[in-house]
Write a protein that holds these residues in place. Structure first.
Motif, PDB file in Angstrom:
ATOM      1  N   UNK A  46       0.850  -1.185   0.000  1.00 27.86           N
ATOM      2  CA  UNK A  46       0.000   0.000   0.000  1.00 27.86           C
ATOM      3  C   UNK A  46       0.886   1.234   0.000  1.00 27.86           C
ATOM      4  N   UNK A  47       0.430   2.323  -0.619  1.00 26.20           N
ATOM      5  CA  UNK A  47       1.231   3.557  -0.624  1.00 26.20           C
ATOM      6  C   UNK A  47       1.237   4.219   0.747  1.00 26.20           C
ATOM      7  N   UNK A  48       2.306   4.942   1.003  1.00 28.11           N
ATOM      8  CA  UNK A  48       2.362   5.763   2.206  1.00 28.11           C
ATOM      9  C   UNK A  48       2.681   5.038   3.497  1.00 28.11           C
ATOM     10  N   UNK A  49       3.052   3.756   3.422  1.00 25.50           N
ATOM     11  CA  UNK A  49       3.353   3.028   4.649  1.00 25.50           C
ATOM     12  C   UNK A  49       4.848   3.056   4.922  1.00 25.50           C
ATOM     13  N   UNK A  50       5.198   2.967   6.191  1.00 26.03           N
ATOM     14  CA  UNK A  50       6.589   2.967   6.610  1.00 26.03           C
ATOM     15  C   UNK A  50       6.707   2.151   7.881  1.00 26.03           C
TER      16      UNK A  50
END
Length: 220
Positions: A46-50
């Motif tokens: 998923x985008x934006x995960x860290x």
């Protein structure tokens, strides 16, 4: 005889170090690190995960996922489970149920050198996962064995239990606590320098005039 190679859980890294490293981007480390950077084909689901945390390793053979289920009873909040699929790119070891169990344990992330299944369920579980894509072929509880908390190869990089994993939208990096402490300082310097460059650009200064001249080949 089933080939198991099981080792104790590693000591978790200093939370202060983990918190500081989590503020660094993997692409910032890529400005100077020559190793520890995983194959960019390992992508976040998923985008934006860290995520950042202590590495727990697992080497899992082909179609078998039994040892993964055992490891999920041992992982701790803040760990990053790094899974070497031993070259298998067909079978998905991580699916919706595994993601739900890992999320309930407080796992920071899973990095798997292979595909996953049940993409929608993994996303719904809220567990950050980095993988090589998806597959409808899943593992089974076959009891073929594997290794727990021994060095593994994931994304072309050696991951050692007790080291740190830093994962974001640009990829995954593995590094020791000593390397992390040094690289955090370098990243802070890089952030200050980048802010200076951006400020200069906003004033209309050309990018080339804001950068140091390149080193000449053979210069001393």
């Amino acid at each position: 005889m089933t080939p198991h190679d099981l080792h104790p859980m590693p000591e978790q890294c200093d939370p202060t170090l983990v918190a500081a490293l989590s503020q660094v981007d993997t692409s910032t480390l890529g400005h100077w690190r020559l190793w520890g950077l995983c194959d960019p084909a390992l992508r976040p689901l998923a985008p934006g995960i860290k995520a950042c945390g202590t590495i727990v390793t697992l080497a899992l053979p082909g179609p078998d996922g039994a040892l993964l289920h055992e490891v999920l009873s041992q992982v701790r909040a803040g760990d990053v489970l790094v899974i070497d699929r031993l070259g298998d790119t067909r079978h998905s070891a991580v699916g919706g149920v595994v993601a739900a169990a890992a999320a309930l344990r407080g796992l920071a992330a899973i990095v798997v050198d292979g595909p996953v299944a049940d993409l929608a369920e993994i996303l719904a579980a809220g567990l950050p996962v980095w993988a090589r894509g998806t597959s409808q072929h899943t593992t089974r509880r076959l009891g073929l064995g594997g290794r727990v908390n021994a060095p593994v190869s994931v994304g072309g990089v050696v991951a050692r239990p007790g080291d740190l994993a830093l994962c974001d939208g640009d990829g995954v990096v593995f590094l020791s606590p000593a390397e992390a402490a040094r690289d955090i300082e370098l990243a802070q310097y890089a952030a200050t320098r980048e802010a200076f460059i951006r400020e200069g650009l906003a004033k209309g200064i050309a990018l080339n005039d804001l950068l140091s001249p390149p080193a000449l080949a053979g210069s001393r």
